[in-house]
Design a protein around this motif. Structure first.
Motif, short mmCIF file in Angstrom:
data_model
loop_
_atom_site.label_atom_id
_atom_site.label_comp_id
_atom_site.label_asym_id
_atom_site.label_seq_id
_atom_site.Cartn_x
_atom_site.Cartn_y
_atom_site.Cartn_z
N PHE A 208 24.19 -21.13 15.49
CA PHE A 208 24.38 -19.68 16.48
C PHE A 208 25.71 -19.20 16.96
O PHE A 208 26.41 -18.22 16.98
N TYR A 209 25.75 -20.33 17.78
CA TYR A 209 27.07 -20.43 18.42
C TYR A 209 28.93 -20.17 17.96
O TYR A 209 29.12 -20.02 17.70
N GLN A 210 28.25 -21.13 16.22
CA GLN A 210 28.97 -20.97 15.18
C GLN A 210 29.21 -19.27 14.30
O GLN A 210 30.42 -19.04 14.08
N LEU A 211 28.48 -18.67 14.52
CA LEU A 211 28.46 -17.34 13.88
C LEU A 211 29.11 -16.08 14.62
O LEU A 211 29.62 -16.81 15.35
N SER A 212 29.63 -15.22 13.45
CA SER A 212 30.82 -14.01 14.39
C SER A 212 30.15 -12.99 13.82
O SER A 212 28.66 -12.73 13.22
N PHE A 213 29.60 -11.54 15.03
CA PHE A 213 28.89 -11.00 15.26
C PHE A 213 29.73 -9.65 15.05
O PHE A 213 29.55 -8.67 15.77
N LYS A 214 31.14 -9.30 14.39
CA LYS A 214 31.81 -8.59 14.41
C LYS A 214 32.39 -7.60 15.78
O LYS A 214 31.46 -6.83 16.00
N GLY A 215 33.12 -7.88 16.83
CA GLY A 215 32.74 -7.56 17.72
C GLY A 215 32.61 -7.75 19.06
O GLY A 215 33.02 -7.98 19.84
N TRP A 216 31.15 -9.14 18.87
CA TRP A 216 30.59 -8.78 19.62
C TRP A 216 30.96 -10.59 19.71
O TRP A 216 30.72 -11.07 19.19
N THR A 217 31.16 -10.96 21.44
CA THR A 217 31.25 -12.31 21.20
C THR A 217 30.19 -13.09 21.69
O THR A 217 29.80 -11.84 22.70
N LYS A 300 17.71 -21.20 9.16
CA LYS A 300 18.60 -20.49 9.49
C LYS A 300 18.30 -19.31 10.76
O LYS A 300 17.56 -18.84 10.16
N ILE A 301 19.51 -18.76 11.43
CA ILE A 301 19.86 -17.65 12.08
C ILE A 301 19.14 -16.78 10.75
O ILE A 301 20.36 -16.40 10.13
N PRO A 302 18.87 -15.79 11.56
CA PRO A 302 18.55 -13.94 10.35
C PRO A 302 19.89 -13.31 10.71
O PRO A 302 20.03 -12.39 11.88
N HIS A 303 20.80 -13.40 10.19
CA HIS A 303 21.90 -13.05 11.13
C HIS A 303 21.91 -11.46 10.51
O HIS A 303 22.53 -10.82 11.64
N LEU A 304 22.20 -10.94 9.26
CA LEU A 304 22.27 -9.32 9.33
C LEU A 304 21.18 -9.21 9.71
O LEU A 304 21.52 -8.11 9.96
N GLU A 305 19.78 -9.90 9.86
CA GLU A 305 19.10 -9.01 10.95
C GLU A 305 19.77 -8.20 12.07
O GLU A 305 19.47 -7.43 12.83
N ILE A 306 20.29 -9.76 12.85
CA ILE A 306 20.58 -9.40 14.28
C ILE A 306 21.89 -8.46 14.32
O ILE A 306 22.05 -7.55 14.89
N ILE A 307 23.07 -8.51 13.33
CA ILE A 307 23.78 -7.79 13.31
C ILE A 307 23.46 -6.09 13.19
O ILE A 307 24.60 -5.17 13.86
N LYS A 308 22.54 -5.96 12.07
CA LYS A 308 20.87 -4.60 12.51
C LYS A 308 20.67 -4.00 13.65
O LYS A 308 21.23 -3.14 13.52
N ILE A 309 20.24 -4.70 14.24
CA ILE A 309 20.06 -4.42 15.84
C ILE A 309 21.47 -4.03 16.41
O ILE A 309 21.09 -3.44 17.43
N LEU A 310 22.27 -4.93 16.93
CA LEU A 310 22.80 -5.01 17.32
C LEU A 310 23.95 -3.57 16.81
O LEU A 310 24.71 -3.10 17.63
N ARG A 311 23.87 -3.09 15.72
CA ARG A 311 24.49 -2.33 15.35
C ARG A 311 24.07 -1.01 16.18
O ARG A 311 24.43 -0.15 16.35
N GLY A 312 22.48 -1.05 16.49
CA GLY A 312 22.07 -0.10 17.25
C GLY A 312 22.27 -0.05 18.54
O GLY A 312 22.37 0.89 18.36
N TYR A 313 22.75 -1.32 19.15
CA TYR A 313 22.81 -0.89 20.49
C TYR A 313 24.38 -0.18 20.81
O TYR A 313 25.04 0.05 21.67
#
Length: 434
Positions: A208-217, A300-313
């Motif tokens: 998780f720590y090594q993933l990129s979340f498109k603008g989120w630190t 594995k971390i559900p990366h795309l699903e997390i990004i979808k949640i972040l888009r909502g935020y």
């Protein structure tokens, strides 16, 4: 004691002193009279232990402090000795503490693990962690001073920390309570370095720590959250433009741990800002958690699903910021020809996109919105004049760089140019008027 702990101290004896004394006692039947009797007992005990009488006699008291030998000493610099002495003094002072309050900005897990190991009770209020022991609930006591002292080195491992302790001292006027305060700005006096290494409880956390979340630190163990009488340290936070979302990963744990974890998480006030990642193999359905954002994972971390949640935020934050900017006349804070909107957005405490939409609606005369910058018509006219006769794309790019414009492709289009590519080599690209 500091120097003594750096010594390797051994007994200089051919045999174990305890075994030597036992053999002599048994051979003497507990009583000896006269020098001759003493020598007979020593001879018999020595033969029994296969040593000489002289070696036996030296062994009898070889383990007494006055007879111990220093075999090795680990040297240290005078400055380091002074720092260790300072730490020892601070710990000695805490031995007389009746209560202690701490604040810590990182290294939470080791600190709370140590608190639990020492049997201390904690309560949290506004980021302040109050520490005491079971008996403190009934009376003021110094019983837990040694635990406070043992916590100090672990606390000092954090990057930013502070403590306040109530120290009990006997005076001629009776017992008095003094305040003792210390924080990370004095760390250099103690020689305890901050542990900058990021540790992970599992491979899934490391992933998780090594993933990129498109603008989120991503921040590791960002804060201590209060959950009723408990403390929760989220595994991670995701931060963007002042918005902070917490992430807790729940992997393989015992049923008791899982039950306790569910109880604590359901007490959190920040549930709306929490993403729970739950191992699908755990004995739970997800309904046990009072969480809006719960995702199961396998390996594995559900990366795309997390990004979808972040888009909502992001959309929610954008709507809130647009509402805040509505009807507000945006002050650019500069009369320069090229204005960086990121700086303006920081000044207003909003994201760049809501600010750009607001500026578009205000129809700034004499300026064009190019990328994340406002560029004056005057600057664009200068660039247009400089582009006359320029053919190579690379030469055109240098003009935009000189004027501080980043979105040069958009600017080229605005000025009526297009790029003609000849192969993949940018050195061969040319600009043409449309």
């Amino acid at each position: 004691q500091i120097l003594e702990r750096r010594c390797v101290i051994e007994t200089e004896s051919a045999i174990d002193p305890i075994a030597a004394r036992r053999a002599v006692f048994e051979e003497s039947s507990g009583f000896v009279s006269g020098k001759d009797g003493r020598e007979r007992v020593l001879d018999k005990a020595a033969r029994r232990l296969s040593v000489s009488p002289a070696e036996l006699e030296r062994a009898l008291w070889a383990d007494q402090e006055d007879n111990l030998a220093v075999k090795e000493f680990r040297t240290l610099a005078p400055e380091d000795l002074l720092k260790q002495y300072n730490l020892s003094l601070a710990q000695t002072l805490l031995f007389r503490a009746t209560a202690m309050e701490i604040r810590v900005k990182d290294n939470y897990q080791p600190v709370f693990r140590k608190i639990k190991q020492l049997g201390l009770i904690y309560s949290i209020h506004d980021g302040k962690i109050s520490l005491e022991g079971p008996l403190s609930l009934f009376k003021m006591t110094e019983k837990y001073g040694s635990a406070f002292a043992r916590l100090l080195p672990t606390l000092m491992q954090a990057g930013r920390w502070s403590l306040k302790a109530s120290i009990s001292r006997k005076t001629f006027q009776g017992k008095r309570i003094y305040d003792f305060a210390l924080d990370h700005t004095r760390r250099s006096l103690f020689g305890v370095e901050s542990d900058a290494e990021v540790g992970f409880d599992s491979a899934i956390e490391k992933e998780f720590y090594q993933l990129s979340f498109k603008g989120w630190t991503v921040q590791r163990e960002p804060i201590v959250l209060q959950a009723g009488e408990y403390a929760i340290i989220p595994d991670f936070s995701l931060e963007r433009n002042g918005t902070r979302i917490y992430v807790e990963i729940i992997g393989f744990w015992t049923p008791e741990y899982l039950k306790h974890k569910i109880q604590k998480l359901n007490l959190l006030q920040e549930k709306e800002s929490l993403i729970l990642l739950v191992n699908r193999n755990l004995a739970c359905t997800g309904s046990e958690f009072q969480a809006e954002n719960l995702l199961f994972y396998d390996k594995k971390i559900p990366h795309l699903e997390i990004i979808k949640i972040l888009r909502g935020y992001e959309e929610k934050q954008k709507a809130e910021e647009l509402a805040r900017l509505e009807g507000m006349e945006i002050s650019l804070g500069s009369d320069a020809g090229v204005i960086d909107l990121e700086e303006v957005a920081r000044r207003y405490g909003v994201g760049i996109e809501p600010l750009k939409e607001t500026i578009k609606g205000q129809n700034r005369l004499g300026f064009s919105l190019i990328g994340d910058q406002l560029v004056s018509q005057h600057v664009l006219e200068e660039i247009k004049a400089e582009l006359e006769g320029v053919k190579k794309h690379d030469d055109a790019l240098k003009i935009f760089v000189r004027h501080g414009i980043r979105a040069y492709s958009q600017a080229l289009t605005l000025l009526g140019y297009k790029v003609k590519w000849s192969g993949l080599d940018p050195d061969n690209a040319e600009i043409l008027k449309v």
